[in-house]
Motif scaffolding. Structure first.
Motif, PDB file in Angstrom:
ATOM      1  N   GLY A   1      43.808   9.507  78.950  1.00  0.00           N
ATOM      2  CA  GLY A   1      42.737   8.548  79.205  1.00  0.00           C
ATOM      3  C   GLY A   1      43.094   7.619  80.352  1.00  0.00           C
ATOM      4  O   GLY A   1      43.615   8.051  81.371  1.00  0.00           O
ATOM      5  N   PHE A   2      42.803   6.327  80.135  1.00  0.00           N
ATOM      6  CA  PHE A   2      43.174   5.328  81.141  1.00  0.00           C
ATOM      7  C   PHE A   2      44.623   4.931  80.975  1.00  0.00           C
ATOM      8  O   PHE A   2      45.143   4.918  79.862  1.00  0.00           O
ATOM      9  CB  PHE A   2      42.307   4.074  80.987  1.00  0.00           C
ATOM     10  CG  PHE A   2      40.861   4.322  81.312  1.00  0.00           C
ATOM     11  CD1 PHE A   2      40.516   4.973  82.521  1.00  0.00           C
ATOM     12  CD2 PHE A   2      39.850   3.921  80.455  1.00  0.00           C
ATOM     13  CE1 PHE A   2      39.180   5.192  82.819  1.00  0.00           C
ATOM     14  CE2 PHE A   2      38.530   4.150  80.771  1.00  0.00           C
ATOM     15  CZ  PHE A   2      38.182   4.791  81.958  1.00  0.00           C
ATOM     16  N   HIS A   3      45.257   4.607  82.087  1.00  0.00           N
ATOM     17  CA  HIS A   3      46.622   4.098  82.008  1.00  0.00           C
ATOM     18  C   HIS A   3      46.720   2.816  82.812  1.00  0.00           C
ATOM     19  O   HIS A   3      46.416   2.779  84.002  1.00  0.00           O
ATOM     20  CB  HIS A   3      47.609   5.149  82.546  1.00  0.00           C
ATOM     21  CG  HIS A   3      49.020   4.678  82.511  1.00  0.00           C
ATOM     22  ND1 HIS A   3      49.611   4.068  83.580  1.00  0.00           N
ATOM     23  CD2 HIS A   3      49.939   4.724  81.532  1.00  0.00           C
ATOM     24  CE1 HIS A   3      50.852   3.752  83.266  1.00  0.00           C
ATOM     25  NE2 HIS A   3      51.074   4.152  82.002  1.00  0.00           N
ATOM     26  N   PHE A   4      47.104   1.725  82.087  1.00  0.00           N
ATOM     27  CA  PHE A   4      47.245   0.445  82.796  1.00  0.00           C
ATOM     28  C   PHE A   4      48.707   0.160  83.039  1.00  0.00           C
ATOM     29  O   PHE A   4      49.542   0.456  82.200  1.00  0.00           O
ATOM     30  CB  PHE A   4      46.681  -0.698  81.937  1.00  0.00           C
ATOM     31  CG  PHE A   4      45.194  -0.645  81.785  1.00  0.00           C
ATOM     32  CD1 PHE A   4      44.385  -1.121  82.825  1.00  0.00           C
ATOM     33  CD2 PHE A   4      44.603  -0.143  80.643  1.00  0.00           C
ATOM     34  CE1 PHE A   4      43.005  -1.087  82.677  1.00  0.00           C
ATOM     35  CE2 PHE A   4      43.235  -0.117  80.514  1.00  0.00           C
ATOM     36  CZ  PHE A   4      42.416  -0.585  81.530  1.00  0.00           C
ATOM     37  N   GLN A   5      49.008  -0.397  84.166  1.00  0.00           N
ATOM     38  CA  GLN A   5      50.376  -0.847  84.369  1.00  0.00           C
ATOM     39  C   GLN A   5      50.420  -2.011  85.340  1.00  0.00           C
ATOM     40  O   GLN A   5      49.582  -2.143  86.221  1.00  0.00           O
ATOM     41  CB  GLN A   5      51.260   0.290  84.873  1.00  0.00           C
ATOM     42  CG  GLN A   5      51.009   0.700  86.307  1.00  0.00           C
ATOM     43  CD  GLN A   5      51.911   1.853  86.696  1.00  0.00           C
ATOM     44  OE1 GLN A   5      51.506   3.010  86.658  1.00  0.00           O
ATOM     45  NE2 GLN A   5      53.119   1.536  87.090  1.00  0.00           N
ATOM     46  N   SER A   6      51.405  -2.876  85.122  1.00  0.00           N
ATOM     47  CA  SER A   6      51.597  -3.988  86.059  1.00  0.00           C
ATOM     48  C   SER A   6      52.747  -3.629  86.962  1.00  0.00           C
ATOM     49  O   SER A   6      53.671  -2.929  86.560  1.00  0.00           O
ATOM     50  CB  SER A   6      51.945  -5.261  85.294  1.00  0.00           C
ATOM     51  OG  SER A   6      50.824  -5.727  84.604  1.00  0.00           O
ATOM     52  N   MET A   7      52.709  -4.154  88.162  1.00  0.00           N
ATOM     53  CA  MET A   7      53.722  -3.739  89.123  1.00  0.00           C
ATOM     54  C   MET A   7      53.922  -4.834  90.154  1.00  0.00           C
ATOM     55  O   MET A   7      53.000  -5.571  90.474  1.00  0.00           O
ATOM     56  CB  MET A   7      53.229  -2.461  89.798  1.00  0.00           C
ATOM     57  CG  MET A   7      54.282  -1.738  90.612  1.00  0.00           C
ATOM     58  SD  MET A   7      53.585  -0.234  91.215  1.00  0.00           S
ATOM     59  CE  MET A   7      53.733   0.793  89.781  1.00  0.00           C
ATOM     60  N   GLN A   8      55.143  -4.955  90.615  1.00  0.00           N
ATOM     61  CA  GLN A   8      55.396  -5.893  91.706  1.00  0.00           C
ATOM     62  C   GLN A   8      55.607  -5.090  92.994  1.00  0.00           C
ATOM     63  O   GLN A   8      56.497  -4.232  93.047  1.00  0.00           O
ATOM     64  CB  GLN A   8      56.627  -6.723  91.390  1.00  0.00           C
ATOM     65  CG  GLN A   8      56.828  -7.823  92.403  1.00  0.00           C
ATOM     66  CD  GLN A   8      57.769  -8.911  91.876  1.00  0.00           C
ATOM     67  OE1 GLN A   8      58.392  -8.737  90.847  1.00  0.00           O
ATOM     68  NE2 GLN A   8      57.834 -10.007  92.590  1.00  0.00           N
ATOM     69  N   LEU A   9      54.784  -5.358  93.934  1.00  0.00           N
ATOM     70  CA  LEU A   9      54.927  -4.627  95.203  1.00  0.00           C
ATOM     71  C   LEU A   9      56.035  -5.263  96.018  1.00  0.00           C
ATOM     72  O   LEU A   9      56.468  -6.372  95.721  1.00  0.00           O
ATOM     73  CB  LEU A   9      53.607  -4.663  95.951  1.00  0.00           C
ATOM     74  CG  LEU A   9      52.429  -4.037  95.197  1.00  0.00           C
ATOM     75  CD1 LEU A   9      51.176  -4.079  96.038  1.00  0.00           C
ATOM     76  CD2 LEU A   9      52.766  -2.612  94.783  1.00  0.00           C
ATOM     77  N   ASN A  10      56.431  -4.526  97.082  1.00  0.00           N
ATOM     78  CA  ASN A  10      57.578  -4.994  97.844  1.00  0.00           C
ATOM     79  C   ASN A  10      57.356  -6.314  98.563  1.00  0.00           C
ATOM     80  O   ASN A  10      58.287  -6.989  98.957  1.00  0.00           O
ATOM     81  CB  ASN A  10      58.052  -3.926  98.841  1.00  0.00           C
ATOM     82  CG  ASN A  10      56.875  -3.198  99.457  1.00  0.00           C
ATOM     83  OD1 ASN A  10      55.740  -3.706  99.368  1.00  0.00           O
ATOM     84  ND2 ASN A  10      57.102  -2.062 100.060  1.00  0.00           N
TER      85      ASN A  10
END
Lengths: 461, 227
Positions: free
Chosen positions: A114-123
């Motif tokens: 289904g949907f996949h949520f994720q948080s991320m810190q970009l460079n």
């Protein structure tokens, strides 16, 4: 616990400030988490809406490329999304964000159905929320990835945290401060009481502590203190009176000795005369000795250093023996002592003390009854739980106003007369003490003109 | 008989000395424990009268040292304290008898006599003073040829007086020895006086020579001679 402050007020305040801080920290953490979760859910909802829009506007060209209808729609200018093919090629990326790069699609994203949520810190230190989803268009699997900055979320959250960080210490401070003053207010009666108690000495034992609120604990405390002061004051007054009475009583024989001696030395007389004088002085000395013996007995009684030997004692025979012991005195006045004892009664008592008490009562009865009269000594039980010995005389009786004080030391109904009869004024005090020391009671009933009766009551075991 | 009196109160000590010398004892006085101890070591005594409250070495200490040295002389202690503990302490430390101050001098004399005579108490069954005779076995009293009927108490009282013939007997002695009343706060002086009066009525009143005499302020004496 020496690091704790000494006074109760500070300690109390410290304790509940500590408790309050603890509670507030838990409260803050919970609300921060809730706010965070809430904000993130909002963000995720928005991403999901975007996803549906993108899904609807997306067209797959026959060459495999992807086209977005109405690309010019300003809505898409602010959205960052990518479309990937199943063989890891980026088919599309919304134009304004190409400067920034996202990592490739991870295994995890790929495997989620289904949907996949994720948080991320970009460079470049930008925190973003990524939604990825898989769709099947005309038999081909495509990945759609939507990105939204978490900047607003974090701004709002940090704003909230900052608010908490400012508000909590202020709240704690206000609560502590208020608490400190409240405690002060509640404890102020104690300070007042302390100051008052400190000022109370033997000169002003009449003073009492202020009772501010008679119903609360402090009022109760003040009340108890006042009761204690009352008792101390009374016993102090009793002691003072006793001392002055004792000194007074000692004065009488001392005066006699002195006068007899001084008068005796006025003239030269024969030896017989001097023998008389010395004999008379010795008689007074004897009175003094008796008085001192009685006082010593009472002071020992007060200090509770007299030994008691409690034994089983049969009252009928005990009374008969004691009456017999003193019978001669009654016979001298032609008085008859009648013993009324129906049955044998056994009690636990100190024989010597009880004898002393009964002898004192009998001695009084004989002294104050007229010649040719009867003295009735009854031995019986009452209420099934007590035994008594009652001595009833036919004396003049004791007027009502003396009833309370008759057992006090040195108290005499008729001062002059009693001393003449050799009374020290301690007989009844000693008798009462001797009876109460073994758990009994000594009471009196009397009416003027109808004689008096004294009753020793002992509990039956 | 040599008696040593250790007593710090000079007046009391002097009175004791005079009183005892009057009874034909040889008396030495010591006013401090140290003096007394010195005398005890250098002289031979038959009896020690010891005050318990002394300056410096107190009575109990002297008593203990005396007993430690195996001196076997009888010791009579005088004390102003009369609690049971004090008495026990005194007797435990080796005293043979004690007297509580203020004491009656006749009682002191009686106690001293008992201590000096101890061990050879003479058993008699007949007591006599002039023509007053008491038979202790038949419990009969006669004055001359006349039988005298006495109550139990009167008999005991007369027996005690006769045993202490020619000696003054104090009311305290009668209270403790005849009436067995040890509590000094129990007033039985009147009772003693009444019994003495009754006894006198029976043994003296019908006769010309009076035997039972009152020594004013001190006590009673049974004797052929008037004191």
């Amino acid at each position: 616990m020496s690091f704790l402050p000494k006074n109760v007020r500070t300690r109390l305040t410290l304790w509940y400030v500590l408790a309050l801080t603890f509670i507030l920290i838990i409260y803050a953490s919970v609300s921060i988490s809730l706010v965070y979760i809430n904000l993130r859910n909002n963000l995720d909802d928005q991403l999901q809406q975007d996803y549906e829009i993108v899904e609807n506007l997306m067209r797959v060209m026959p060459d495999g490329s992807v086209k977005i209808e109405s690309e010019d729609d300003p809505y898409f200018h602010e959205r960052w999304f990518q479309i990937w093919s199943s063989d890891w090629k980026m088919l599309y990326e919304s134009s304004p964000f190409t400067g920034k790069s996202l990592p490739s699609i991870s295994r995890e994203e790929e495997s989620t159905s289904g949907f996949h949520f994720q948080s991320m810190q970009l460079n470049n230190n930008v925190r973003v929320r990524i939604l990825s989803g898989k769709i099947n268009i005309e038999g081909k699997w495509l990945f759609i990835r939507l990105v939204r900055s978490e900047e607003r979320l974090w701004n709002e959250l940090s704003g909230f945290i900052r608010l908490m960080l400012i508000a909590l210490p202020i709240a704690i401070f206000i609560a502590g401060f208020g608490g400190y003053f409240l405690t002060k207010k509640f404890l102020s009666p104690i300070d007042e009481m302390t100051a008052k108690v400190r000022k109370i000495g033997e000169e002003n034992l009449k003073e009492r502590l202020p009772v501010i609120n008679p119903d609360d604990e402090l009022g109760n405390l003040a009340h108890v203190f006042n009761d204690m002061l009352e008792r101390i004051q009374k016993s102090f007054e009793r002691l003072k009176r006793f001392t002055s009475d004792a000194a007074h009583e000692l004065r009488t024989p001392l005066t006699a000795i002195r006068s007899i001696g001084e008068v005796g030395l006025q003239d030269y007389k024969d030896a017989k005369h001097y023998r008389e004088i010395i004999g008379s002085m010795l008689e007074e000395n004897r009175r003094l000795t008796h008085l001192v013996d009685n006082l010593l007995f009472l002071s020992r009684a007060d200090a509770k250093t007299l030994d008691k030997h409690l034994i089983k004692l049969e009252l009928k025979s005990f009374t008969q023996e004691t009456v017999e012991f003193i019978q001669a005195l009654a016979e001298e006045k032609n008085q008859i002592i009648i013993i009324r004892a129906e049955k044998e009664i056994t009690v636990i008592a100190d024989r010597a003390l009880l004898k002393q008490a009964l002898l004192n009562l009998l001695d009084n009865a004989i002294k104050y009854s007229p010649e040719n009269s009867e003295i009735i000594v009854s031995v019986d039980t009452e209420h099934n739980n007590a035994a008594f010995i009652e001595v009833k005389d036919n004396g003049p009786g004791i007027p009502e106003e003396h009833h309370e004080k008759i057992f006090e030391r040195f108290y005499r109904v008729d001062k002059g007369r009693s001393r003449e009869m050799g009374g020290s004024g301690l007989g009844l005090a000693i008798a009462r003490w001797a009876v109460t020391a073994q758990g009994g009671k000594l009471t009196m009933e009397s009416k003027t003109g109808e004689g008096s009766s004294f009753r020793i009551t002992l509990t039956l075991t | 008989m040599n008696i040593l009196v250790i007593e710090d109160e000079h007046k009391v000590a002097q009175a004791l000395k005079e009183g005892l010398e009057h009874e034909n004892y040889n008396v030495d006085l010591a006013h401090t424990g140290e003096d007394g101890f010195f005398l005890l070591n250098s002289e031979q005594y038959d009896l020690l009268v010891l005050d318990l409250m002394l300056p410096g070495r107190d009575g109990i200490e002297i008593l203990k040292t005396v007993r430690k040295k195996k001196l076997s002389l009888p010791v009579l202690i005088l004390t102003a304290r009369d609690t049971v503990e004090d008495r026990v302490l005194g007797l435990d430390s080796g005293a043979d008898d004690y007297l509580v101050k203020p004491f009656a001098f006749p009682e002191l004399l009686a106690r001293i006599r008992v201590l000096l005579r101890r061990g050879r108490e003479n058993q008699t069954f007949q007591l006599q003073c002039a023509n007053l005779k008491m038979d202790l076995i038949k419990r009969k009293v006669k004055r001359g040829e006349n039988d005298i009927i006495l109550t139990l108490r009167e008999f005991d009282l007369l027996k005690y007086l006769l045993r202490h013939q020619d000696q003054i007997v104090s009311r305290e002695m009668l209270a403790t020895d005849v009436w067995k009343e040890t509590n000094r706060a129990t007033p039985i002086d009147n009772l003693i006086d009444v019994h003495i009066a009754r006894l006198r009525r029976k043994i003296d009143d019908p006769f010309e020579i009076k035997l039972l005499h009152t020594v004013r302020g001190v006590g009673f004496i049974i004797s052929e001679e008037s004191p």
